[in-house]
Design an enzyme around this catalytic site. Structure first.
Site, PDB file in Angstrom:
ATOM      1  N   HIS A 168       0.838  -1.203   0.000  1.00 48.95           N
ATOM      2  CA  HIS A 168       0.000   0.000   0.000  1.00 48.95           C
ATOM      3  C   HIS A 168       0.874   1.256   0.000  1.00 48.95           C
ATOM      4  CE1 HIS A 168      -3.581   2.427   1.373  1.00 48.95           C
ATOM      5  NE2 HIS A 168      -2.603   3.165   1.885  1.00 48.95           N
ATOM      6  N   GLU A 169       1.856   1.290   0.891  1.00 52.98           N
ATOM      7  CA  GLU A 169       2.708   2.481   0.989  1.00 52.98           C
ATOM      8  C   GLU A 169       3.625   2.625  -0.221  1.00 52.98           C
ATOM      9  OE1 GLU A 169       2.106   4.674   3.133  1.00 52.98           O
ATOM     10  OE2 GLU A 169       0.729   3.478   4.321  1.00 52.98           O
TER      11      GLU A 169
END
Length: 977
Positions: A172-173
């Protein structure tokens, strides 16, 4: 590889082209890693190389931290490989271990620095505790600055219940950092009303299911939402088992989520940052347009990629070698004196204790002036100062490679290699053979910071710094410029330990007339104060008359300063911890001629328990070609907390023009992408001349209560409060809070930081026409108010985000072709306009803005740059035609898409804004499901209306009876007379 062999091979005379080609081919084959040194993360054959994860020195050593990092990246690699349809995976990763940890056969650092890390691990917690986040300062599709994890997030397995597996969180990051995606959830707007006038939870995709939960369990949504807010004790809880496979940017914690939202699954209506920043485009559409995907194809076959390979590296001793030009050109414009003043200050104040320092000088040949000497006391610092060159040579020729060769000799005497060492290279020469030692520098493992003095330095000097991960600076030939000291003040050890680094609080210089003075104040906040130095420098004659007041009124005079007549500096050391508050200094020019006077103030953290405020100045690109602007940034923080409402100014010094002062903003408009994230931004386009530009940033903040943001804005993985599993509500532990309360910033803040230099090419000689359009509007919002749509956005400037003028409207009337342009009303006003267009089709307005429906804006008067614009129009006039109905959208769904661009007085147009949307649903039963409070209000209004009618009837009846009585009296009175 032995650098001496490399140096000799690259310096052979009369080498034929075929031999050179063979040598380069052999070199690349022998040292493939040279392709990636100083280049950041690179994608090659579907695998990422060069990812750097750095652990902050303040993080306590824990034997589980490194294995957990490895496990996270390995899981993320396979997860991303599948999510990107066999496009990318992680191949080679470096983990930078703090020097404070025990040695454990780790490899030695080469050119890897904490400040250059893609991922950092610290013990600093935000208001939301262990939330992983990515610092994004650029727009959609642009790379971010770094990913941040707390050590607790990586060690505490209990947190995976709320965030999901760590590998999924990293994926996600990574999508934030690498591809410029934004979050698809919104804590501030957890629900919205869709095109069918239904309440929907902000999510992507819309297929992710869950239920509303009140204090006592599941409940209908009309019991949970009052006046467009969640009722206290209510929340939306998702099912732990889902059929939806998207999206990673919404809820990576769900086991079913294995892909990004694409055009089919993307929720364009959700009020989230992804839609706002990326003009309603899906995450997958943005990824597909990235450079990673444009230069790679999916891997063939069905096999998984190999697991990542990890290198554990640790800094050794801190080693610095000063490589200083002493050619005859250093006698011009007081260059040698300014170099001596800066290097003495660096040695006496900036360079950290326990560092090994050597000194080399060069003209056409290199000379060792001081072998490595470790700094443990002031006597060690003074000893090194004594070895500084005091005169220039008679020779004008310079050989940077000869100087670097001697520098490598010096640092290699400590451990046999130059790995992890730092070269500070200062030169003013036009050495055209710098390329000859580029490969030598790369293979040395040393980081080279370059400082160019004057305008004759060759253009490729900075390539040494760029390829080795170093900083680059430019010092103009101006007597009142403090750029040389600023450059040395900016250079740190690169370990990330801000508690040991020197922090610059003041840097100013002026040409002061005879019997005039330079006067200013410096704010010493309570996070700094140790090892504080006030340095005064001058260019001619003797010292000025110095008067310094501390916050308690104590006075320091010239005789309290330690004066060095040879270097023309005076230095005052404040013992212990300097008093917080305002320090006021006055420098009086007591001489009969103009005097260049300069003041520099530096300090260090006052306590290891409280991180000091820091300022990092940087540019988006280190070179530009006219008329493309330079994006200037300043990252202003205290620990991880953004500092808000600061006054941030950049001072830009060209080679041959006056300095330009530019105010930076953190307002989420123009060059600034996200409001209140602590990154202040601005376009710089006053490109007067070709060549190098030096710049620094000054930050000041008056004492206030609202200087720190106690949350980390922007992009972070969502923490899930709980799930519905088998029909039962299972709540996770409440998200950890840092427990910080807003505290008064009693002393304010004052800091200065050099941002290095950038280069400009292609500036035409003489006057040139206006080529700078208004900047892109990035914060357009649309809200339906009854039968109308209200738009709001931040006004751009006449040129990008700048313009002191108010705008006079020159709106083109819709459908008539009439142009209502007017001249200004007397001041510096310009005729400008907005072009607003709408469509029922998102694709139409994205791909064919010019043919979308034009809105009549003749009554819109553009405001001053930076102010909020508001414009309301009725879409009924434009949206009744069936020819604008988008594909696949039913007649019951009435959404319009809006975009805008600004046009300046020379008809230069901005880039089209972000796309906003509004629902136009109108029906006899148009009240949304959630409006229980609206029904109550309707009942109240009905009752009040009935009461009003009754009251009105009584009043009318009363007035009628009174009128009748008065008439009767009048009639009786007449009769009596």
């Amino acid at each position: 590889m032995n650098w001496r062999l490399l140096y000799n091979m690259t310096h052979r005379d009369n080498v034929d082209p075929v031999s050179s080609l063979k040598f380069v081919t052999l070199l690349v084959a022998l040292i493939p890693e040279l392709l990636f040194l100083g280049a950041g993360v690179k994608l090659q054959d579907n695998g990422y190389d060069g990812l750097l994860i750095a652990i902050n020195p303040q993080v306590s050593e824990d034997q589980n931290l490194i294995p957990n990092i490895k496990e996270m990246i390995t899981e993320a690699s396979f997860y991303l490989f599948n999510a990107t349809k066999r496009r990318v995976f992680f191949r080679n990763i470096k983990i930078l271990i703090p020097a404070t940890w025990k040695a454990n056969n780790y490899s030695k650092v080469k050119q890897e620095l904490y400040e250059k890390a893609n991922v950092i691990v610290t013990d600093w917690y935000g208001a939301h505790g262990d939330d992983p986040y990515t610092l994004q300062y650029r727009g959609c599709g642009k790379e971010g600055k770094y990913i941040h994890f707390t050590s607790n997030f990586l060690l505490n397995d209990d947190l995976t219940a709320g965030y999901g597996p760590r590998g999924r969180v990293f994926a996600h990051e990574w999508a934030h950092l690498r591809w410029g995606l934004f979050d698809e959830y919104n804590d501030e707007k957890p629900f919205y009303i869709n095109g069918q006038n239904q309440v929907k939870v902000t999510r992507c995709s819309s297929d992710i299911a869950g239920i509303f939960v009140c204090e006592k369990g599941p409940c209908p949504q009309e019991n949970c939402i009052i006046s467009k807010l969640f009722k206290e004790g209510c929340m939306f809880i998702y099912n732990s088992t889902q059929n939806a496979t998207a999206s990673i940017m919404f809820m990576q914690s769900l086991s079913s989520v294995v892909e990004f939202c694409n055009a089919r699954t993307h929720n364009q209506e959700a009020p989230n940052l992804q839609n706002q920043m990326c003009s309603l485009r899906s995450a997958w559409d943005v990824i597909r347009d990235s450079a990673d995907f444009n230069h790679s194809l999916p891997m063939n076959g069905t096999e998984l990629p190999p697991p990542p390979m990890f290198s554990l590296i640790q800094p050794g001793d801190k080693v610095v070698c000063l490589v200083l030009d002493v050619s005859s050109k250093m006698a011009e414009a007081n260059r040698l004196l300014r170099l001596q003043q800066a290097v003495e200050f660096y040695l006496m104040q900036i360079v950290e204790t326990h560092t090994f320092v050597g000194i080399v000088s060069f003209n056409s040949k290199g000379e060792i002036r001081a072998q490595l000497h470790q700094i443990n006391s002031d006597d060690d610092r003074k000893l090194l100062v004594a070895h500084l060159p005091m005169t220039v040579s008679a020779e004008a020729e310079t050989s940077v490679c000869s100087g670097l060769k001697k520098g490598f000799e010096v640092v290699e005497k400590l451990n046999g290699k130059a790995y992890g060492s730092v070269m500070i290279l200062v030169t003013n020469g036009d050495d055209e053979h710098i390329d000859n030692c580029l490969l030598t520098a790369l293979s040395s493992g040393s980081t080279i910071h370059s400082i160019a003095m004057g305008s004759s330095v060759v253009e490729n000097l900075e390539e040494l710094s760029r390829r080795t991960g170093g900083l680059k600076f430019f010092v103009p030939d101006k007597s009142n410029s403090n750029s040389m000291i600023d450059a040395f003040s900016r250079i740190s050890s690169g370990t990330g330990d801000i508690f040991q680094q020197c922090i610059q609080l003041e840097s100013t210089g002026e040409n002061v007339k005879p019997h005039h003075q330079l006067k200013n104040t410096v704010t010493m906040d309570d996070s700094v104060g140790n090892d504080t130095i006030f340095l005064v420098a001058w260019q001619i004659s003797g010292p000025p008359e110095i008067l310094l007041f501390d916050p308690n009124g104590r006075k320091y005079y010239t005789n309290n300063f330690i004066t060095n007549p040879a270097l023309q500096t005076a230095r005052l050391y404040i013992p212990g911890t300097a008093e917080p508050g305002l320090w006021t200094y006055t420098l009086n020019n007591t001489h009969h001629s103009l005097q260049a006077l300069k003041m520099t103030v530096t300090s260090r953290a006052s306590s290891s328990a409280m991180p000091p405020a820091t300022v990092e100045a940087f540019v988006e690109r280190d070179s530009t070609h006219f008329p493309h602007p330079v994006m200037i940034y300043a990252n202003v923080r205290k620990g991880i907390y953004p500092i808000l409402n600061a006054t941030v100014t950049a001072t830009i010094e060209p080679e041959a023009a006056d300095p330009i002062v530019l105010k930076l903003f953190d307002n989420g408009a123009g060059a600034d992408i996200i409001k209140n994230d602590g990154i202040y931004s601005r376009y710089f386009f006053s490109l007067a001349v070709n060549g190098r530009y030096s710049f620094k940033v000054h930050v000041s903040h008056s004492p206030s209560i609202s200087s720190l943001a106690y949350s980390i804005p922007g992009s972070r993985a969502m923490y899930i409060p709980g799930y519905i599993a088998n029909g039962n509500i299972q709540m996770n532990a409440p998200r950890k809070s840092a427990g910080r309360s807003e505290e008064e910033q009693k002393w304010g803040i004052s800091q200065v930081s050099s941002g290095g230099s950038f280069s400009v090419l292609g500036v035409p000689a003489g006057p040139h026409p206006d080529v700078f359009p208004p900047c892109k509007i990035t914060d357009l919002q649309a809200v339906k108010v009854e039968d109308e749509v209200t738009l709001s956005w931040t006004a751009p400037g006449e040129d990008y985000d700048q313009g002191q003028e108010d705008w006079e409207s020159t709106m083109e009337k819709s459908f008539s072709g009439e142009n209502n342009g007017h001249r200004n009303n007397g001041c510096m006003f310009h005729s400008n306009s907005y072009e607003i267009r709408i469509s029922k089709s998102l694709q139409n307005i994205q791909d064919d803005f010019n043919n979308a429906i034009l809105v009549n804006t003749s009554k819109l008067n553009p405001q001053q740059a930076g102010t909020k614009e508001v414009f309301t129009f009725s879409p009924k006039l434009f949206t009744n035609g069936p020819d604008h109905q988008p594909d696949g959208e039913t007649q019951e769904s009435h959404r319009i898409y809006v975009a805008i661009r600004a046009i300046d007085k020379n008809s230069l147009k901005s880039v089209i804004s972000n796309i906003a949307q509004a629902s136009l649903f109108i029906s006899p039963n148009s009240s949304p499901i959630l409006t229980r409070d609206h029904l109550i209000l309707k009942g109240v209004l009905t009752a009040m209306g009935s009461i009003g009618i009754i009251c009105l009837t009584i009043v009318v009846t009363h007035c009628t009876l009174n009128r009748k009585k008065r008439a009767d009296k009048k009639e009786n009175g007449t009769k009596l007379i």
